[in-house]
Design a protein around this motif. Structure first.
Motif, PDB file in Angstrom:
ATOM      1  N   GLY A 549     -24.791  79.681  44.604  1.00  0.00           N
ATOM      2  CA  GLY A 549     -24.669  79.545  43.131  1.00  0.00           C
ATOM      3  C   GLY A 549     -25.125  78.559  42.310  1.00  0.00           C
ATOM      4  N   SER A 550     -25.527  77.442  42.753  1.00  0.00           N
ATOM      5  CA  SER A 550     -25.545  76.395  42.058  1.00  0.00           C
ATOM      6  C   SER A 550     -26.654  76.441  40.945  1.00  0.00           C
ATOM      7  N   GLY A 620     -21.273  68.143  43.017  1.00  0.00           N
ATOM      8  CA  GLY A 620     -21.346  68.647  44.071  1.00  0.00           C
ATOM      9  C   GLY A 620     -21.316  67.567  45.350  1.00  0.00           C
ATOM     10  N   GLU A 621     -21.503  66.315  44.848  1.00  0.00           N
ATOM     11  CA  GLU A 621     -21.440  65.226  46.011  1.00  0.00           C
ATOM     12  C   GLU A 621     -21.024  64.022  45.447  1.00  0.00           C
ATOM     13  N   VAL A 644     -19.869  67.452  36.519  1.00  0.00           N
ATOM     14  CA  VAL A 644     -18.724  68.540  36.876  1.00  0.00           C
ATOM     15  C   VAL A 644     -18.192  68.042  38.005  1.00  0.00           C
ATOM     16  N   TYR A 645     -17.167  68.477  38.111  1.00  0.00           N
ATOM     17  CA  TYR A 645     -16.160  68.466  39.462  1.00  0.00           C
ATOM     18  C   TYR A 645     -15.797  70.149  39.575  1.00  0.00           C
ATOM     19  N   GLY A 646     -16.537  70.738  40.693  1.00  0.00           N
ATOM     20  CA  GLY A 646     -16.243  72.071  40.910  1.00  0.00           C
ATOM     21  C   GLY A 646     -16.226  72.617  42.098  1.00  0.00           C
ATOM     22  N   THR A 652     -14.991  75.447  37.610  1.00  0.00           N
ATOM     23  CA  THR A 652     -15.147  73.921  36.959  1.00  0.00           C
ATOM     24  C   THR A 652     -13.824  73.429  36.735  1.00  0.00           C
ATOM     25  N   MET A 653     -13.374  72.619  37.630  1.00  0.00           N
ATOM     26  CA  MET A 653     -12.153  71.796  37.249  1.00  0.00           C
ATOM     27  C   MET A 653     -12.131  70.533  36.579  1.00  0.00           C
TER      28      MET A 653
END
Length: 845
Positions: A549-550, A620-621, A644-646, A652-653
């Protein structure tokens, strides 16, 4: 309960004398309570809990309310139907749809950017003190209106008729009991008194910012006379509805059955019940033939639906209307068809003018050729509501247009005139908008990278309604995977998989609404991190394909903030991707660190010559500090931040801001509650300590997830952030899978990475491989050969600065190697292209 205690005031039962005393202080109460916000999601959460209780016949709340309805004269079936209708209205799904349809989202009171190219913020604000003056003998109306008032954030004072039961009081008391913070109780006042007590009406209406009133013209006029200047009157007056049938459907069995059901259901007590049946004809014979067909159907369908008995006055009106129609038969104007048992009456009238029915299964049948619809009905436009339409498919659009021009507000199939959908306008209006104000804030350039002014408010702990139950077990990825098959098909709308960095790709399902809420906030996070939608041109270089889904996520967030986007997607032809970046003048890259590093390693000469890449936003990393510094120094890139941190399961956190350092992120606290728990227990960590990140989403509806262990380690970051946001901050400190037990020692991937950056100046990719050996396990640190780091030098640095590694080797518990490898030798996730930081060959991957 004491019979004298017939008023509910902020959760307490009081008598007349106390109520009159408190009514005099209503303005002070309103000021006090309105100073504290009531989030719509808090009301939704309480309503959902009550909905479940009402849907369960065994619950004490259901039984108490059903008894109250039966004591008021309803039979068991009617009581159950009413509670089921209320339960459906109060469900989270229904209310969230309503909020989205009427106020644009489930957090309508948040001052958010209305235009991401200008610093303009808008929100819906409560109207303030909202008075509800309900109609007699309709307990559901007051409940629905009070809930709508709560959703809009108002203080609500509600009047029921002096002859009504305490049903409205009891159900709103039960609703308040579902709110652990007690805020809902403080915004509810329910009074039972006769309208002849005008002094109380004046005390209610005088300080009100809006008054919602139900009833006929006389009742509405009486209320209007008490509404002061500047107070909004929301009048829900009586309405008339009718059916309209074309020749194709006069004799259709399904249409006749649906019409009969609409006439018999609720005995025409609803405003949406048909009081007249219009036929698209001027032929009197067609009216008579239709009435003769409808009668037997009313017998057959009506026998299945319990029939209410009219009052003495209502029966007198029915009798008078029928007698007058029989008299007019002699003039050739009417024809009366009546059930032998008196269960129903069909009054054929050759005159087209709309006429109200005396109800209780009494219906007029009249002629109305379609070309006469507007001229005939428009004089009654203020009273028209629902039209049950039965017509051939090509006729429907034109007839609907005529009916709307005449004043009708709803067009439905004839068999579902009383049915509705979440978010449907009521009498041509959205109640939540009528109970709210639209407010705006226009600011200056300093706020271009702020998207929600709420994020800059006074910090505080999560309210009780958002906190997860500490007794709820912490969920793992496997637990969420086990929930997926139970998600209803209409909610399992978007299927995406994880990248499979730590194993087999896992499936996640979303409703589109849930996914949009995540991408919307991700886009706002990107702006906070430094993107400018006015000038930046973004190359979307996230991975696509294989249900990952990226790329879809990146596209959605960029679309949501109206940023210029180049949907390139990550691939293996790095030079081709670089040329597209140059050709289309992208100045911003949105990608994963693994891809970014490969892009610049393979096509850096193209991008260096271009010199136009100014910003990189990654997700993502982890992106090493040395890697970021190298890109900045070599290619002149000024901004390199996590956008984003997700995670695939949650969304999405967190996000970074212009003051973010390393892997520190702000929490999207409107979307999630974050707990940081000890590594080896479910207790909160001590202040400043590292632990497991456990998230509870507030908007994830399918599947419902609580206390989800994301698989990351982190710690709270205390103190104020220079960006001005007061949302909680946390620092990511690696994956739980990055910590490996080798022999009796725990080794951390992030520590290997930190030693390489700090003591070797290494800025390439690093991978740790653990594999079994004949005598002991072996740890291999794989480094990029092209970075030019000598293996012997690297070995010495790790042994010098990693005491656990050094001691494990001294004790003969492990072997340690440095491997200089070509970039293609590094193992990556097949789905996302991410580097696998740890490859543990001691167990299946």
């Amino acid at each position: 309960m004491n019979a004298e205690l017939e008023h509910l005031w902020q959760g307490e039962w009081i008598d007349d004398r106390e109520a009159e005393k408190l009514l005099a202080d209503l303005p002070v109460l309103a000021r006090t309570e309105l100073s504290r916000p009531l989030p719509a999601r808090q009301t939704v959460r309480a309503c959902e809990r009550l909905s479940r209780l009402l849907a369960s016949p065994d619950s004490a709340v259901h039984q108490k309310l059903a008894n109250c309805l039966r004591e008021s004269g309803a039979d068991a079936a009617s009581a159950a139907t009413s509670l089921a209708e209320i339960a459906e209205f109060l469900s989270a799904e229904s209310l969230e749809r309503k909020l989205t349809a009427e106020l644009g989202g489930t957090a309508p009171h948040s001052l958010g950017r209305a235009d991401f190219r200008t610093p303009v913020f808008e929100a819906w604000a409560p109207i303030g003190l909202l008075a509800h003056i309900t109609a007699a003998n309709d307990p559901i109306v007051g409940v629905f209106s009070a809930v709508e008032g709560l959703l809009a954030g108002n203080v609500n004072v509600l009047k029921t008729s002096g002859g009504d039961s305490l049903f409205t009081h009891l159900i709103l008391e039960a609703l308040a009991a579902q709110d652990p913070d007690g805020d809902i109780a403080k915004r509810l006042i329910v009074l039972r008194f006769s309208s002849s007590r005008t002094h109380w009406l004046d005390l209610m209406c005088a300080p009100a910012d809006a008054v919602a009133a139900w009833g006929g013209e006389e009742a509405i006029a009486s209320v209007a006379s008490r509404v002061g200047p500047g107070c909004r009157l929301v009048a829900w007056g009586h309405r008339i509805s009718f059916a309209y049938l074309t020749a194709d459907y006069w004799a259709d069995d399904e249409t006749l059955a649906g019409l009969a059901d609409s006439i018999c259901r609720l005995d025409q007590q609803a405003c949406s019940s048909p009081q007249v049946v219009y036929l698209d004809t001027a032929d009197p014979a067609a009216l008579t033939a239709f009435a003769e067909r409808l009668g037997p159907v009313l017998d057959e369908r009506g026998s299945r639906i319990a029939q209410a008995r009219p009052s003495l006055a209502e029966q007198a009106e029915i009798t008078t209307t029928v007698l007058l129609a029989r008299t007019e038969e002699h003039l050739g104007l009417t024809r009366v068809f009546e059930s032998a048992e008196g269960a129903w009456r069909i009054l054929v009238d050759h005159r087209s003018a709309l006429r109200a029915s005396p109800l209780y299964r009494t219906v007029w049948v009249k002629p109305l050729p379609r070309e006469a619809i507007t001229a005939t009905l428009r004089p009654m436009r203020r009273y028209l509501q629902t039209v049950g339409l039965a017509a051939a498919r090509p006729d429907v659009p034109g007839l609907a247009a005529h009916l709307f021009t005449a004043g009708a507000l709803r067009v439905t199939p004839v068999g579902s005139m009383m049915d509705s959908y979440a978010g449907e306008p009521h009498d041509g209006q959205y109640p939540l908008q009528r109970y709210s104000r639209r407010v705006s804030v226009r600011l200056d350039e300093r706020f271009m990278h702020d998207t929600r002014l709420d994020d800059m408010g006074a910090p505080g702990p999560d309210p009780a309604w958002r906190l997860p139950d500490p007794a709820t077990p912490v969920m793992t990825k496997a637990d969420v995977q086990a929930l997926n098959p139970a998600v209803a098909p209409d909610k399992a709308q978007l299927h995406i998989t994880s990248g499979g960095t730590s194993g087999t790709p896992a499936l996640s399902v979303y409703t589109y609404a849930d996914f949009r809420s995540q991408t919307q906030r991700a886009g706002e996070g990107l702006i906070a991190a430094g993107l400018d939608p006015r000038t930046d041109r973004v190359a979307n270089l996230l991975y696509a394909g294989g249900m990952y889904g990226s790329f879809l996520y990146g596209h959605g967030l960029l679309e949501g903030i109206t940023a210029a986007q180049l949907p390139i997607a990550a691939g293996n032809d790095y030079e081709q991707d670089a040329r597209m970046i140059v050709r289309h003048r992208a100045n911003t890259l949105l990608a994963m660190p693994s891809y970014i590093w490969q892009l610049f390693r393979n096509a850096g000469h193209i991008l260096r010559e271009y010199g136009g890449v100014e910003k990189i936003f990654y997700g993502g990393e982890h992106f090493g500090a040395e890697q970021r510094q190298h890109l900045s120094d070599t290619y002149g890139i000024g901004t390199i931040r996590s956008f984003v941190y997700g995670g695939t399961d949650l969304g999405t956190m967190g996000h970074q801001c212009s003051h973010a350092v390393g892997s520190v992120h702000h929490l999207f606290s409107d979307l999630f509650t974050l707990e940081i728990l000890e590594v080896d227990s479910d207790r909160p960590v001590a202040e400043g300590e590292t632990g497991r990140l456990v998230f509870t989403p507030h908007t994830r509806s399918a599947p419902a997830i609580s206390r989800y262990e994301q698989g990351d380690l982190g710690r709270w970051v205390e103190g104020a952030c220079g960006c001005g946001r007061t949302t909680p901050r946390f620092e990511l400190l690696g994956r739980t899978g990055d910590v490996l037990r080798v022999g009796t020692y725990f080794l951390n991937y992030r520590k290997f990475q930190r030693i390489a950056e700090t003591h070797l100046g290494y800025c390439g990719e690093l991978q740790v491989v653990v594999e079994p050996g004949e005598e002991r396990e072996r740890v291999t640190v794989r480094l990029d050969r092209t970075a030019g780091v000598d293996a012997e030098t690297a070995n010495a640095a790790f042994l010098t600065h990693y005491s656990e590694l050094r001691e494990g080797l001294a004790e003969g518990l492990m072997d340690f190697w440095i491997e200089s490898a070509d970039p293609g030798a590094f193992q990556r996730s097949a789905g996302s292209g991410k580097l696998r930081p740890v490859v543990d060959r001691r167990q299946p991957s």
